[in-house]
Design an enzyme around this catalytic site. Structure first.
Site, PDB file in Angstrom:
ATOM      1  N   CYS A 117       0.823  -1.213   0.000  1.00 15.06           N
ATOM      2  CA  CYS A 117       0.000   0.000   0.000  1.00 15.06           C
ATOM      3  C   CYS A 117       0.852   1.256   0.000  1.00 15.06           C
ATOM      4  CB  CYS A 117      -0.939  -0.010   1.198  1.00 15.06           C
ATOM      5  SG  CYS A 117      -1.883  -1.550   1.266  1.00 15.06           S
ATOM      6  N   HIS A 150      -9.817   2.164  -1.258  1.00 15.27           N
ATOM      7  CA  HIS A 150      -8.356   2.014  -1.178  1.00 15.27           C
ATOM      8  C   HIS A 150      -7.861   1.005  -2.214  1.00 15.27           C
ATOM      9  CE1 HIS A 150      -4.388   1.279   0.232  1.00 15.27           C
ATOM     10  NE2 HIS A 150      -4.659   0.259   1.022  1.00 15.27           N
ATOM     11  N   CYS A 154       0.541   3.174   5.937  1.00 16.73           N
ATOM     12  CA  CYS A 154       0.967   1.852   6.391  1.00 16.73           C
ATOM     13  C   CYS A 154       0.849   0.871   5.227  1.00 16.73           C
ATOM     14  CB  CYS A 154       0.103   1.380   7.553  1.00 16.73           C
ATOM     15  SG  CYS A 154      -1.655   1.356   7.172  1.00 16.73           S
TER      16      CYS A 154
END
Lengths: 284, 427
Positions: free
Chosen positions: B92, B383, B414
């Protein structure tokens, strides 16, 4: 002029069956008929399938050749009508010119209109142009002209000479090589609705005088344009001549060359060099 | 002697609205989405046919055929074909890491301009051949004699036809990311209600930002979407309270589908440049990328939470830049889960954590919550893993630009594998 507005796209398999059954006894001049559909939007699933088969990216604009898929059923309906002078089985697509004034958004509601014109004399028969006009919000944004050759047919007295040639440069350098599998015709038939038997299998093609199944010309054109994704002007004319049939399976080359602010194209057999498609892409 | 460096400018960004998995972009590939996003950026900044220094992007869920995803997307875009490109992948953190890489080359004078981006689809995810079948096929490929071939083929079993489907789970722990986050939420005693409140704020802030036109020059509609499909402007703490927990177990489970990010499809891109390059083209400079830092934690054996690495990266970044946690006008803390944001903030407030884990004499302290994710974040937008960094960089750069010169923002993201990427932007 008679204009008929259809509520839905005509069913293509039925039209091709009717075309085969009503091939005989046709003649006379072109009908003065126009077929139309209003408020047509591209089906997202069909569009995604079409994009995959032709190698277009899925984007917010319709592939340049996609409106043809929307208009083609109307053209087939026109050609299979008893008033149409030529028999659909045996007609060969020899030239296709598409003009787009701007990219068309995937969600735009489109009005389609098709008609036939320019019954012309050709050295080996007669040609006829099937035209399509696509409008959005009342303004024409896309038009096409598909020239079909009927071998052995004759145009009416005093018909003009047909115009099936496109001029391109030498195009000596191949840009890409495509392996075209033997099911390429079936794959394109599924996403375009063009279920003409000459494209579907060796057996059905033989019934119409071809030694093997042949690729759809509009698939070859679409795939060549897909190879130029991101390199095409927004307002553009793409004019191609379909030369020798592309028998399936085949390995072919695509050659591209910058010309006139756009491109010249050729699709040829990779070993024999036989020309399948030559064409020009020009800004308008 | 070190080469003199300069700070890379963020000129602007573009993304497509994020779609929920198997929604509007169900048929779009990573390459389709990245190409469309690049073309939107090209159109916005007049880059048709132009060469930029480098395009850096990536995807987390990636097909084997997409080994050159970014370069292929460039070749299909309206950028000059002479624009080099490469792929990066840091889970990510991919999008932000891509921006850091581009910014660093600009800082060193190796390039004058670059595009950083990311794309991810969970709808068109790679499905691989069953691992056992793959071994048989590779053995068959190595076989030279008929006997060897037959021996290899004898290894075939019907069960090997079941494909290998990617899972959102950590390879070393077998736990889903949400299950890891649930452990952290429990350890840090993050309550259900505060998670739901953060979620509601995210949705309301994102909706308000759309309503005031904030995203008009950051988002280009795609395949029928003009806003993020996950956005629920009318959600409320009462509505979210009705959802059953999906991660964690038993009484204490607090994490629901509402306060966790859903699987999402989308892509984003950011244009970075030297100040001179932007000025020559009459393009704006929204902000500069000042500095960045990564960190990683041992979430397998070391007892640290999977998503806690940014808590470690930020103090290093602050120290290097002579800043405190309170020296920022905006904070963009990626909302992988509401509990992740809250646990990170709590860690920075904790004297024990800051002393024992970070080795600091005093805790970093609390932040002014009104400066946190002011235009919403991943809980509302969704996301698409690699696309989140680009979304945040462009959003924060524009926020800082709107606020005027000399404003400062902190980004904290994160990532799977126990990693974190953080950065400072300044207008």
């Amino acid at each position: 002029m008679a204009r008929t507005v259809l509520d839905a796209a005509p069913a293509m398999p039925a039209l091709f069956a009717r075309a085969a059954l009503t091939a005989r006894g046709r003649g006379g001049d072109l009908p003065d008929t126009r077929l139309a559909r209003v408020g047509v939007t591209a089906d997202p699933a069909q569009l995604a399938d079409y994009a995959r088969v032709c190698r277009f990216p899925l984007s917010d604009a319709l592939p340049l050749t996609f409106p043809h898929v929307l208009a083609f059923p109307l053209q087939v309906a026109l050609m299979t009508d008893r008033a149409f002078p030529l028999a659909l089985p045996g007609l060969v697509h020899v030239r296709n010119r598409i003009e787009a004034d701007r990219p068309i958004g995937v969600g735009e509601a489109l009005d389609l209109e098709v008609w036939a014109e320019r019954f012309a004399t050709h050295r080996s028969g007669a040609t006829v142009d099937l035209c399509a006009s696509v409008s959005a919000g009342g303004a024409e944004v896309w038009r096409s002209r598909s020239t079909y050759l009927a071998r052995g047919a004759s145009a009416p007295e005093g018909a003009p000479a047909s115009d099936v040639d496109v001029e391109v440069g030498a195009l000596e350098r191949p840009a890409a090589q495509w392996r075209v599998p033997d099911d390429a015709g079936r794959r394109y038939a599924k996403v375009s609705g063009d279920v003409n038997p000459i494209h579907l299998s060796g057996l059905t093609a033989k019934a119409f005088g071809f030694k093997r199944a042949i690729a759809h010309g509009m698939w070859v054109k679409a795939r060549a344009l897909a190879a130029l994704s991101g390199r095409l002007p927004d307002a553009v004319a793409v004019d191609v001549a379909f030369r020798k049939p592309l028998f399936l399976p085949s390995t072919v080359t695509l050659s591209t060359e910058e010309a006139g602010g756009g491109w010249d194209l050729a699709v040829r057999n990779a070993t024999a060099g036989t020309e399948h498609l030559i064409g020009t892409v020009r800004p308008t | 002697m070190a080469a003199p460096t300069r700070k890379a400018a963020i000129v602007g960004g573009n993304r497509i609205p994020f779609a929920r998995s198997n929604g509007a972009y169900a048929r779009a590939s990573n390459q389709d989405m990245l190409t469309a996003t690049l073309d939107g950026l090209v159109a916005r900044f007049g880059l048709q046919g132009q060469q930029v220094g480098e395009v850096v992007a990536g995807a987390v869920l990636k097909h084997a055929r997409d080994f050159n995803l970014t370069r292929e997307s460039v070749l299909g875009s309206r950028l000059s074909a002479a624009t080099p490109a490469y792929d990066v992948q840091q889970a990510c953190g991919t999008g932000l890491e891509a921006a850091v890489l581009v910014a660093n080359k600009i800082a060193l004078g190796q390039i004058e301009s670059g595009i950083a981006g990311g794309t991810d689809t969970t709808s068109d995810a790679p499905v691989a051949v069953n691992e056992d079948l793959r071994r048989v096929l590779m053995e068959l490929n190595r076989a030279k004699t008929v006997q060897q071939r037959l021996k290899a083929l004898a290894g075939l079993r019907p069960g090997q036809l079941a494909p290998e489907i990617p899972r959102n789970a950590e390879p070393r722990t077998g736990l889903a990311m949400g299950d890891h986050a649930a452990i952290t939420a429990r350890e840090w005693e993050i309550g259900r209600e505060e998670q739901d409140e953060l979620t509601v704020r995210s949705h309301q802030a994102l909706a308000a930002a759309y309503d005031r036109g904030f995203f008009d020059d950051l988002v280009t509609p795609f395949l029928g979407l003009s806003r993020d499909a996950n956005l629920r402007p009318d959600t409320s703490v009462e509505k979210l309270a009705k959802l059953k927990p999906v991660f964690g177990q038993g009484e204490g489970a607090t994490m629901t589908a509402g306060n966790s990010t859903p699987l999402t499809d989308g892509a984003s891109a950011v244009l970075l440049a030297s100040d001179e390059w932007a000025a020559e083209r009459d393009l704006p400079v929204l902000a500069h990328l000042v500095d960045a830092q990564t960190a990683a934690v041992d979430y397998v054996h070391g007892g640290e939470g999977l998503l806690m690495a940014p808590a470690y990266a930020v103090p290093v970044l602050l120290e290097r830049n002579g800043l405190t946690l309170q020296d920022f006008d905006f904070y963009e803390v990626h909302e992988a889960f509401a509990s992740t944001v809250l646990a990170t903030l709590k860690a920075w407030e904790s004297p024990a954590f800051c002393k024992e884990k970070l080795g600091l004499d005093a805790p970093l302290g609390s932040i002014d919550r009104s400066k946190l994710n002011v235009n919403g974040s991943s809980l509302a937008a969704g996301h698409p893993f690699a696309a989140t960094g680009g979304r945040i960089v462009a959003t924060l750069a524009k926020l800082l630009h709107e606020a005027g010169p000399g404003k400062r923002g902190l980004i904290s993201i994160c990532a799977a594998g126990g990693q974190g990427v953080v950065a400072i932007l300044e207008s």
